[in-house]
Design an enzyme around this catalytic site. Structure first.
Site, PDB file in Angstrom:
ATOM      1  N   HIS A  16      40.825  42.188  32.153  1.00 41.59           N
ATOM      2  CA  HIS A  16      41.526  41.852  33.500  1.00 41.59           C
ATOM      3  C   HIS A  16      40.015  40.800  34.573  1.00 41.59           C
ATOM      4  O   HIS A  16      39.420  40.995  34.140  1.00 41.59           O
ATOM      5  CB  HIS A  16      41.857  43.105  34.463  1.00 41.59           C
ATOM      6  CG  HIS A  16      42.074  43.212  36.089  1.00 41.59           C
ATOM      7  ND1 HIS A  16      41.483  42.727  36.777  1.00 41.59           N
ATOM      8  CD2 HIS A  16      43.505  43.429  36.428  1.00 41.59           C
ATOM      9  CE1 HIS A  16      42.284  42.517  37.932  1.00 41.59           C
ATOM     10  NE2 HIS A  16      43.302  43.061  37.748  1.00 41.59           N
ATOM     11  N   ASP A  18      38.968  40.944  37.447  1.00 39.72           N
ATOM     12  CA  ASP A  18      37.225  41.814  37.587  1.00 39.72           C
ATOM     13  C   ASP A  18      36.586  42.142  36.625  1.00 39.72           C
ATOM     14  O   ASP A  18      35.397  42.343  36.964  1.00 39.72           O
ATOM     15  CB  ASP A  18      38.443  42.948  38.785  1.00 39.72           C
ATOM     16  CG  ASP A  18      39.801  42.116  40.058  1.00 39.72           C
ATOM     17  OD1 ASP A  18      38.658  40.980  40.404  1.00 39.72           O
ATOM     18  OD2 ASP A  18      39.666  42.422  40.980  1.00 39.72           O
ATOM     19  N   LYS A  19      37.915  42.972  36.146  1.00 43.25           N
ATOM     20  CA  LYS A  19      36.620  43.725  34.633  1.00 43.25           C
ATOM     21  C   LYS A  19      35.681  42.888  33.747  1.00 43.25           C
ATOM     22  O   LYS A  19      34.881  43.163  33.132  1.00 43.25           O
ATOM     23  CB  LYS A  19      37.923  44.326  33.844  1.00 43.25           C
ATOM     24  CG  LYS A  19      38.517  45.577  34.847  1.00 43.25           C
ATOM     25  CD  LYS A  19      36.764  47.107  33.952  1.00 43.25           C
ATOM     26  CE  LYS A  19      36.776  47.518  35.677  1.00 43.25           C
ATOM     27  NZ  LYS A  19      35.189  48.790  36.194  1.00 43.25           N
ATOM     28  N   GLU A  44      25.769  39.743  41.688  1.00 38.54           N
ATOM     29  CA  GLU A  44      27.639  39.357  41.687  1.00 38.54           C
ATOM     30  C   GLU A  44      28.517  38.617  40.705  1.00 38.54           C
ATOM     31  O   GLU A  44      27.085  37.495  40.467  1.00 38.54           O
ATOM     32  CB  GLU A  44      27.897  39.294  42.999  1.00 38.54           C
ATOM     33  CG  GLU A  44      27.120  40.431  44.062  1.00 38.54           C
ATOM     34  CD  GLU A  44      27.854  41.848  44.025  1.00 38.54           C
ATOM     35  OE1 GLU A  44      29.014  41.801  43.794  1.00 38.54           O
ATOM     36  OE2 GLU A  44      26.915  42.567  44.734  1.00 38.54           O
ATOM     37  N   GLU A  57      20.899  39.099  43.509  1.00 43.15           N
ATOM     38  CA  GLU A  57      19.157  39.768  43.444  1.00 43.15           C
ATOM     39  C   GLU A  57      18.706  40.212  42.629  1.00 43.15           C
ATOM     40  O   GLU A  57      19.229  41.003  42.121  1.00 43.15           O
ATOM     41  CB  GLU A  57      18.715  39.699  45.144  1.00 43.15           C
ATOM     42  CG  GLU A  57      19.114  41.239  44.888  1.00 43.15           C
ATOM     43  CD  GLU A  57      20.327  41.640  45.875  1.00 43.15           C
ATOM     44  OE1 GLU A  57      20.864  40.765  45.836  1.00 43.15           O
ATOM     45  OE2 GLU A  57      20.544  42.702  45.302  1.00 43.15           O
ATOM     46  N   LYS A 168      47.903  45.564  31.973  1.00 42.36           N
ATOM     47  CA  LYS A 168      47.687  46.479  33.111  1.00 42.36           C
ATOM     48  C   LYS A 168      48.082  47.568  32.771  1.00 42.36           C
ATOM     49  O   LYS A 168      49.447  47.784  32.661  1.00 42.36           O
ATOM     50  CB  LYS A 168      47.858  46.694  34.768  1.00 42.36           C
ATOM     51  CG  LYS A 168      46.657  45.132  35.380  1.00 42.36           C
ATOM     52  CD  LYS A 168      47.567  44.590  36.654  1.00 42.36           C
ATOM     53  CE  LYS A 168      47.230  45.235  37.613  1.00 42.36           C
ATOM     54  NZ  LYS A 168      46.916  45.018  39.214  1.00 42.36           N
ATOM     55  N   PHE A 232      54.261  36.928  31.818  1.00 45.42           N
ATOM     56  CA  PHE A 232      53.275  37.119  31.219  1.00 45.42           C
ATOM     57  C   PHE A 232      52.340  36.364  30.940  1.00 45.42           C
ATOM     58  O   PHE A 232      51.668  36.620  30.393  1.00 45.42           O
ATOM     59  CB  PHE A 232      52.934  38.839  31.779  1.00 45.42           C
ATOM     60  CG  PHE A 232      51.090  38.856  32.017  1.00 45.42           C
ATOM     61  CD1 PHE A 232      50.352  37.759  32.716  1.00 45.42           C
ATOM     62  CD2 PHE A 232      51.045  40.352  32.101  1.00 45.42           C
ATOM     63  CE1 PHE A 232      49.252  38.173  33.176  1.00 45.42           C
ATOM     64  CE2 PHE A 232      49.202  40.687  32.688  1.00 45.42           C
ATOM     65  CZ  PHE A 232      48.694  39.587  32.936  1.00 45.42           C
ATOM     66  N   ASP A 240      44.430  34.772  38.032  1.00 48.35           N
ATOM     67  CA  ASP A 240      43.929  35.645  39.271  1.00 48.35           C
ATOM     68  C   ASP A 240      42.112  35.446  39.365  1.00 48.35           C
ATOM     69  O   ASP A 240      42.030  36.238  38.548  1.00 48.35           O
ATOM     70  CB  ASP A 240      44.694  36.984  39.381  1.00 48.35           C
ATOM     71  CG  ASP A 240      44.168  37.930  40.014  1.00 48.35           C
ATOM     72  OD1 ASP A 240      44.165  37.240  41.555  1.00 48.35           O
ATOM     73  OD2 ASP A 240      44.457  38.933  40.736  1.00 48.35           O
ATOM     74  N   ALA A 241      42.092  35.216  40.439  1.00 51.09           N
ATOM     75  CA  ALA A 241      40.499  34.527  40.546  1.00 51.09           C
ATOM     76  C   ALA A 241      39.296  36.523  40.307  1.00 51.09           C
ATOM     77  O   ALA A 241      40.623  37.343  41.401  1.00 51.09           O
ATOM     78  CB  ALA A 241      39.756  34.495  41.633  1.00 51.09           C
ATOM     79  N   ARG A 246      35.417  45.641  42.245  1.00 50.94           N
ATOM     80  CA  ARG A 246      37.322  45.292  42.902  1.00 50.94           C
ATOM     81  C   ARG A 246      38.323  46.455  42.699  1.00 50.94           C
ATOM     82  O   ARG A 246      38.870  46.446  43.060  1.00 50.94           O
ATOM     83  CB  ARG A 246      37.131  43.838  43.144  1.00 50.94           C
ATOM     84  CG  ARG A 246      38.074  43.895  44.558  1.00 50.94           C
ATOM     85  CD  ARG A 246      38.359  41.737  44.656  1.00 50.94           C
ATOM     86  NE  ARG A 246      39.099  41.775  43.584  1.00 50.94           N
ATOM     87  CZ  ARG A 246      39.448  40.501  43.470  1.00 50.94           C
ATOM     88  NH1 ARG A 246      39.917  39.445  45.004  1.00 50.94           N
ATOM     89  NH2 ARG A 246      40.214  38.920  42.320  1.00 50.94           N
ATOM     90  N   LYS A 247      37.450  46.914  41.445  1.00 55.54           N
ATOM     91  CA  LYS A 247      38.084  48.134  40.643  1.00 55.54           C
ATOM     92  C   LYS A 247      37.575  49.291  40.871  1.00 55.54           C
ATOM     93  O   LYS A 247      37.611  50.382  40.279  1.00 55.54           O
ATOM     94  CB  LYS A 247      38.763  47.607  39.421  1.00 55.54           C
ATOM     95  CG  LYS A 247      39.388  46.446  39.240  1.00 55.54           C
ATOM     96  CD  LYS A 247      40.838  46.457  39.776  1.00 55.54           C
ATOM     97  CE  LYS A 247      41.810  46.339  39.953  1.00 55.54           C
ATOM     98  NZ  LYS A 247      41.681  45.003  40.524  1.00 55.54           N
ATOM     99  N   LYS A 267      24.619  46.881  39.340  1.00 56.97           N
ATOM    100  CA  LYS A 267      23.341  47.472  40.098  1.00 56.97           C
ATOM    101  C   LYS A 267      22.514  48.238  39.426  1.00 56.97           C
ATOM    102  O   LYS A 267      22.795  48.584  38.456  1.00 56.97           O
ATOM    103  CB  LYS A 267      24.303  48.475  41.424  1.00 56.97           C
ATOM    104  CG  LYS A 267      24.883  47.261  42.508  1.00 56.97           C
ATOM    105  CD  LYS A 267      25.589  48.391  43.384  1.00 56.97           C
ATOM    106  CE  LYS A 267      26.644  47.599  44.958  1.00 56.97           C
ATOM    107  NZ  LYS A 267      27.507  49.003  45.174  1.00 56.97           N
ATOM    108  N   LYS A 271      20.305  52.056  42.781  1.00 53.50           N
ATOM    109  CA  LYS A 271      20.498  51.576  43.836  1.00 53.50           C
ATOM    110  C   LYS A 271      21.815  52.918  44.076  1.00 53.50           C
ATOM    111  O   LYS A 271      22.856  53.228  42.579  1.00 53.50           O
ATOM    112  CB  LYS A 271      21.415  50.850  43.610  1.00 53.50           C
ATOM    113  CG  LYS A 271      20.844  49.731  43.682  1.00 53.50           C
ATOM    114  CD  LYS A 271      21.742  48.326  44.325  1.00 53.50           C
ATOM    115  CE  LYS A 271      20.824  47.598  43.952  1.00 53.50           C
ATOM    116  NZ  LYS A 271      20.173  46.674  45.735  1.00 53.50           N
ATOM    117  N   ASP A 273      24.164  54.044  45.074  1.00 55.47           N
ATOM    118  CA  ASP A 273      26.461  53.858  44.671  1.00 55.47           C
ATOM    119  C   ASP A 273      26.137  53.666  43.401  1.00 55.47           C
ATOM    120  O   ASP A 273      26.985  54.408  43.356  1.00 55.47           O
ATOM    121  CB  ASP A 273      25.883  52.552  45.464  1.00 55.47           C
ATOM    122  CG  ASP A 273      27.077  52.133  46.639  1.00 55.47           C
ATOM    123  OD1 ASP A 273      27.287  52.618  46.999  1.00 55.47           O
ATOM    124  OD2 ASP A 273      26.536  51.131  46.551  1.00 55.47           O
TER     125      ASP A 273
END
Length: 381
Positions: A16, A18-19, A44, A57, A168, A232, A240-241, A246-247, A267, A271, A273
């Site tokens: 996918h 995003d993955k 990123e 960074e 998916k 598909f 799809d960019a 995003r997931k 990260k 961090k 997160d």
């Protein structure tokens, strides 16, 4: 009168868009900490037709060949044929990584006002556990991940050789009085080659993916949707960019419990997160594993550059055997809560993160996922 509700969770395959970006970000971070365990990073990634852009960074002594890591990751995922429209050999790779802000670094490294390793950012993190499955994860989330993993498995072992990397899954569970009773709906979107009949794809996926994963949970009443648009063929970043981070619901608990909003991939472990989310899962899982509650959510919150959390919250949704306040006292006594303590106790400075970046960070039976261990159960009991 029994209370009935439906709850749905989804997952995605490693192909996918995003993955793909999450895995590239974490593969780069893995290479940094392989050479320099104290590396700091916020990496990123953006992927679209013919292009992967890496930014963010870092502060590290490591030399990282971004081009090589991006292409190696894409090849491992399976973007290895020109006809996919996204191929590891010829995709363009641009890098705009720059040095981490020294203002952040002084608080994280313990050279700032508080003279102790602090959190790499402010924020609120959640951990969750429930005794619906052996891995103490929500049933819908666990099954959605297993379907996505099976979709990738039958592609890679060539049982269904026409499958492509994107895909998916989605699972709807019916609850009666908060107890899961049956699967009411399953949705699969499977990226595939041209010229394959949809009837064959649907029969193959039912036989090789859905039935082996769901077993007796699949009934005659379960609604099954496989490639419900009918085709598909165009998938992955050209369709799809993709973006890192995003997931976040796929990464965590499939919509069960709360989410602080931050993502994990790319990260470094200072961090919160990332590290405090792992700690919160570790705490929640041990609380449920010890039988102190059927369901548990833990919130930790931090200020940038400060080691002690500004708040610790335990919510057992009325299922606790003792008061939530008493459990909070046990948490503060027995679990690591400062960033440096979390990193040390969970042994987080290891190059293990690329594999966390697909199929969820929690509920995985892998010794590298140290936040899944139940070693505090005896203390809590």
């Amino acid at each position: 009168m029994k209370k009935r509700k439906l709850f749905t969770s989804e997952s995605v395959t490693e192909g996918h868009p995003d993955k793909v970006c999450d895995q590239i970000s974490d593969a780069i971070y893995d290479e940094m900490i392989r050479q320099d365990p104290d590396a700091h990073a916020g990496i990123e990634c953006f992927a679209t037709t013919g292009l992967v852009l890496v930014g963010g960074e870092a502060k590290t002594s490591a030399y990282v060949d971004i081009q090589d890591i991006v292409r190696r990751t894409l090849k491992r995922i399976g973007y290895d044929k020109p006809e996919y429209g996204f191929n590891f050999e010829d995709v363009g790779v641009l890098s705009t990584l720059h040095e981490q802000s020294p203002d952040i670094a002084q608080g994280v490294e313990g050279t700032g006002e508080y003279k102790e390793q602090g959190a790499g950012d402010q924020g609120l993190m959640f951990g969750y556990a429930i005794n619906e499955t052996p891995e103490l994860m929500p049933l819908s989330t666990s099954l959605a991940h297993k379907l996505a993993m099976k979709l990738a498995e039958v592609r890679k072992n060539h049982k269904l050789s026409y499958l492509r990397p994107d895909g998916k899954s989605q699972v709807t569970v019916e609850y009666q009085d908060n107890v899961p009773k049956r699967i009411t709906a399953v949705v699969i979107a499977a990226h595939h080659s041209k010229g394959v009949e949809m009837k064959r794809i649907r029969e193959d996926i039912m036989r090789e993916v859905i039935k082996p994963v769901l077993g007796p949970l699949l009934t005659d009443e379960t609604k099954v949707f496989i490639n419900s648009t009918g085709i598909f063929v165009l998938g992955g970043p050209p369709a799809d960019a993709g973006l890192t981070g995003r997931k976040i619901i796929v990464d965590t608990y499939g919509g069960h419990g709360a989410h602080g909003g931050g993502c994990f991939s790319g990260k470094d472990v200072t961090k919160v997160d990332r590290s405090a989310s792992y700690a919160a899962r570790y705490i929640a899982k041990n609380i449920v594993g010890a039988g102190l509650a059927h369901e548990c959510e833990v919130q930790l919150a931090y200020a940038i550059g400060v080691a002690e959390p500004v708040s610790v919250m335990v919510d057992t949704f009325g299922t606790g055997k003792i008061q939530d306040e008493k459990i909070e006292e046990l948490v503060k006594k027995h679990f690591p809560l400062k960033p440096a303590d979390i990193i040390r106790e969970l042994d987080l400075k290891r190059p293990i993160y690329e594999k966390t970046a697909a199929y969820g960070h929690f509920g995985r039976n892998d010794p590298d996922f140290t936040w899944e261990k139940l070693d505090k159960v005896h203390l809590l009991k």
